[in-house]
Each structure stands twice: as structure tokens, then as C-alpha cells.
Design a protein around this motif. Structure first.
Motif, PDB file in Angstrom:
ATOM      1  N   ASP A   1       0.832  -1.202   0.000  1.00  0.00           N
ATOM      2  CA  ASP A   1       0.000   0.000   0.000  1.00  0.00           C
ATOM      3  C   ASP A   1       0.864   1.248   0.000  1.00  0.00           C
ATOM      4  N   GLN A   2       0.372   2.290  -0.674  1.00  0.00           N
ATOM      5  CA  GLN A   2       0.988   3.606  -0.631  1.00  0.00           C
ATOM      6  C   GLN A   2       0.213   4.432   0.395  1.00  0.00           C
ATOM      7  N   ALA A   3       0.384   5.727   0.387  1.00  0.00           N
ATOM      8  CA  ALA A   3      -0.329   6.621   1.300  1.00  0.00           C
ATOM      9  C   ALA A   3      -1.823   6.644   0.961  1.00  0.00           C
ATOM     10  N   PRO A   4      -2.676   7.051   1.899  1.00  0.00           N
ATOM     11  CA  PRO A   4      -4.110   7.158   1.613  1.00  0.00           C
ATOM     12  C   PRO A   4      -4.366   8.034   0.380  1.00  0.00           C
ATOM     13  N   GLY A   5      -5.370   7.645  -0.418  1.00  0.00           N
ATOM     14  CA  GLY A   5      -5.705   8.388  -1.621  1.00  0.00           C
ATOM     15  C   GLY A   5      -4.901   7.971  -2.832  1.00  0.00           C
ATOM     16  N   GLN A   6      -4.051   6.980  -2.669  1.00  0.00           N
ATOM     17  CA  GLN A   6      -3.222   6.501  -3.762  1.00  0.00           C
ATOM     18  C   GLN A   6      -3.552   5.039  -4.049  1.00  0.00           C
ATOM     19  N   VAL A   7      -2.861   4.475  -5.029  1.00  0.00           N
ATOM     20  CA  VAL A   7      -3.095   3.069  -5.328  1.00  0.00           C
ATOM     21  C   VAL A   7      -2.619   2.210  -4.155  1.00  0.00           C
ATOM     22  N   GLY A   8      -3.222   1.038  -4.010  1.00  0.00           N
ATOM     23  CA  GLY A   8      -2.852   0.119  -2.946  1.00  0.00           C
ATOM     24  C   GLY A   8      -3.058  -1.307  -3.400  1.00  0.00           C
ATOM     25  N   THR A   9      -2.911  -2.236  -2.492  1.00  0.00           N
ATOM     26  CA  THR A   9      -2.964  -3.655  -2.835  1.00  0.00           C
ATOM     27  C   THR A   9      -4.320  -4.092  -3.383  1.00  0.00           C
ATOM     28  N   ARG A  10      -5.372  -3.287  -3.168  1.00  0.00           N
ATOM     29  CA  ARG A  10      -6.694  -3.624  -3.720  1.00  0.00           C
ATOM     30  C   ARG A  10      -6.909  -3.012  -5.101  1.00  0.00           C
ATOM     31  N   THR A  11      -5.940  -2.224  -5.586  1.00  0.00           N
ATOM     32  CA  THR A  11      -6.037  -1.616  -6.914  1.00  0.00           C
ATOM     33  C   THR A  11      -5.597  -2.626  -7.969  1.00  0.00           C
ATOM     34  N   ARG A  12      -6.332  -2.685  -9.077  1.00  0.00           N
ATOM     35  CA  ARG A  12      -5.986  -3.572 -10.186  1.00  0.00           C
ATOM     36  C   ARG A  12      -5.844  -2.753 -11.463  1.00  0.00           C
ATOM     37  N   PHE A  13      -4.777  -3.035 -12.200  1.00  0.00           N
ATOM     38  CA  PHE A  13      -4.471  -2.370 -13.459  1.00  0.00           C
ATOM     39  C   PHE A  13      -4.688  -3.355 -14.600  1.00  0.00           C
ATOM     40  N   ALA A  14      -5.411  -2.948 -15.632  1.00  0.00           N
ATOM     41  CA  ALA A  14      -5.605  -3.756 -16.845  1.00  0.00           C
ATOM     42  C   ALA A  14      -4.824  -3.064 -17.959  1.00  0.00           C
ATOM     43  N   TYR A  15      -3.727  -3.682 -18.387  1.00  0.00           N
ATOM     44  CA  TYR A  15      -2.818  -3.077 -19.367  1.00  0.00           C
ATOM     45  C   TYR A  15      -3.150  -3.466 -20.799  1.00  0.00           C
ATOM     46  N   HIS A  16      -2.825  -2.532 -21.700  1.00  0.00           N
ATOM     47  CA  HIS A  16      -2.949  -2.727 -23.139  1.00  0.00           C
ATOM     48  C   HIS A  16      -1.655  -2.218 -23.773  1.00  0.00           C
ATOM     49  N   GLU A  17      -1.279  -2.808 -24.880  1.00  0.00           N
ATOM     50  CA  GLU A  17      -0.067  -2.384 -25.574  1.00  0.00           C
ATOM     51  C   GLU A  17      -0.215  -2.649 -27.066  1.00  0.00           C
ATOM     52  N   GLN A  18       0.186  -1.664 -27.873  1.00  0.00           N
ATOM     53  CA  GLN A  18       0.158  -1.834 -29.318  1.00  0.00           C
ATOM     54  C   GLN A  18       1.135  -0.855 -29.958  1.00  0.00           C
TER      55      GLN A  18
ATOM     56  N   ALA B   1      -3.649   1.864 -19.724  1.00  0.00           N
ATOM     57  CA  ALA B   1      -4.288   0.978 -18.754  1.00  0.00           C
ATOM     58  C   ALA B   1      -5.433   1.701 -18.068  1.00  0.00           C
ATOM     59  N   GLU B   2      -6.381   0.906 -17.614  1.00  0.00           N
ATOM     60  CA  GLU B   2      -7.437   1.382 -16.741  1.00  0.00           C
ATOM     61  C   GLU B   2      -7.151   0.766 -15.374  1.00  0.00           C
ATOM     62  N   TYR B   3      -7.465   1.501 -14.312  1.00  0.00           N
ATOM     63  CA  TYR B   3      -7.272   0.923 -12.991  1.00  0.00           C
ATOM     64  C   TYR B   3      -8.316   1.448 -12.017  1.00  0.00           C
ATOM     65  N   ALA B   4      -8.580   0.651 -10.980  1.00  0.00           N
ATOM     66  CA  ALA B   4      -9.555   0.988  -9.952  1.00  0.00           C
ATOM     67  C   ALA B   4      -9.329   0.072  -8.765  1.00  0.00           C
ATOM     68  N   GLY B   5      -9.868   0.481  -7.628  1.00  0.00           N
ATOM     69  CA  GLY B   5      -9.808  -0.331  -6.422  1.00  0.00           C
ATOM     70  C   GLY B   5      -9.174   0.422  -5.282  1.00  0.00           C
ATOM     71  N   GLY B   6      -9.568   0.063  -4.068  1.00  0.00           N
ATOM     72  CA  GLY B   6      -9.051   0.762  -2.901  1.00  0.00           C
ATOM     73  C   GLY B   6      -9.546   2.199  -2.899  1.00  0.00           C
ATOM     74  N   ASP B   7      -8.640   3.166  -2.752  1.00  0.00           N
ATOM     75  CA  ASP B   7      -9.000   4.580  -2.723  1.00  0.00           C
ATOM     76  C   ASP B   7      -9.196   5.189  -4.103  1.00  0.00           C
TER      77      ASP B   7
ATOM     78  N   VAL C   1       6.115  -0.873  -6.709  1.00  0.00           N
ATOM     79  CA  VAL C   1       6.266  -2.089  -7.505  1.00  0.00           C
ATOM     80  C   VAL C   1       4.884  -2.674  -7.713  1.00  0.00           C
ATOM     81  N   VAL C   2       4.570  -3.005  -8.967  1.00  0.00           N
ATOM     82  CA  VAL C   2       3.353  -3.755  -9.270  1.00  0.00           C
ATOM     83  C   VAL C   2       3.772  -5.053  -9.942  1.00  0.00           C
ATOM     84  N   GLU C   3       3.020  -6.113  -9.645  1.00  0.00           N
ATOM     85  CA  GLU C   3       3.333  -7.412 -10.229  1.00  0.00           C
ATOM     86  C   GLU C   3       2.114  -7.972 -10.921  1.00  0.00           C
ATOM     87  N   GLN C   4       2.378  -8.743 -11.957  1.00  0.00           N
ATOM     88  CA  GLN C   4       1.312  -9.394 -12.712  1.00  0.00           C
ATOM     89  C   GLN C   4       0.539 -10.326 -11.806  1.00  0.00           C
ATOM     90  N   VAL C   5      -0.792 -10.261 -11.918  1.00  0.00           N
ATOM     91  CA  VAL C   5      -1.656 -11.165 -11.166  1.00  0.00           C
ATOM     92  C   VAL C   5      -2.335 -12.099 -12.151  1.00  0.00           C
TER      93      VAL C   5
END
Length: 116
Positions: free
Chosen positions: A15-32, A38-44, A107-111
Motif C-alpha cells: 500500500d501507498q499513502a491514503p488516496g493513492q493506489v494500494g494492494t486492492r487496486t488492479r491495473f488492466a494493461y494494453h499495448e500496441q 491501462a485502466e485501474y480501480a480499487g481501494g482509494d 512495484v506492481v506485479e502481474q496477477v
């Protein structure tokens, strides 16, 4: 050629500080063709978006997000793509807010399907 991020999901390892991304945040990446987004949501974070470029194992992008308290924030991030021993990918990030003072690393890791 580096492995594509397209269709992969990532989550912060701590987790980062309040109002930032945390362990409940999920990122969906795209590349071309050298573009990443990416879109992301979760936590704060109610909703967030990032957009930028990839050269080799280096990502350079801007992000913007809406927080649960109704505030918005934006910033810049440079990430390095690394492969873990189990074959998943990790993004080692150095970021800075552009909408307010502050910077840091994360650090974010692939889930996988089982850990989303």
C-alpha cells in the motif's frame, strides 16, 4: 523482443499513502505498436487511466485518477519491466505527482486469474 503487456493485469505489492493506489487496486494493461495504456480501480481509486509509450523494457506514461473522496490527481511515471522467476512480470516504478507535491517508488506485479 520484450514480452507484451497487452491483456495483463497488475497489482501493487504494498500500500501507498491514503488516496493513492494500494494492494486492492488492479491495473488492466494494453499495448500496441509502442503505445501503452491501462485502466485501474480499487481501494482509494474509483477510476484511473494511464497512457504512454514503451521502448524495450522502459515505460514512460502519465496517469490521472478519481479518488473515493471526490478529488482528482495526476502525475508522471517511468517503469522498468522485469521478469520474475515464475514467469510473471513486475513493473518497478518511479513516479511523481504533477497535481500536488510528492514522489516515490512502487512495484506492481502481474496477477493471474486466481489472484485478481
Amino acid at each position: 523482443m520484450a514480452r507484451s503487456l497487452d491483456g495483463l493485469f497488475f497489482a501493487p505489492v504494498s500500500d501507498q499513502a491514503p488516496g493513492q493506489v494500494g494492494t486492492r487496486t488492479r491495473f488492466a494493461y494494453h499495448e500496441q505498436d509502442g503505445a501503452v495504456w491501462a485502466e485501474y480501480a480499487g481501494g482509494d481509486v474509483v477510476r484511473g487511466h494511464l497512457v504512454g509509450t514503451r521502448e524495450g523494457d522502459r515505460l514512460d506514461f502519465r496517469y490521472v485518477q478519481l479518488r473515493t473522496d471526490g478529488t482528482t490527481a495526476s502525475g508522471h511515471c517511468v517503469s522498468t519491466v522485469e521478469e520474475l522467476a515464475d514467469g510473471r512480470l513486475r513493473l518497478a516504478e518511479t513516479w511523481e505527482w504533477e497535481s500536488a507535491p510528492g514522489s516515490g517508488t512502487s512495484v506492481v506485479e502481474q496477477v493471474t486469474e486466481h489472484t485478481r
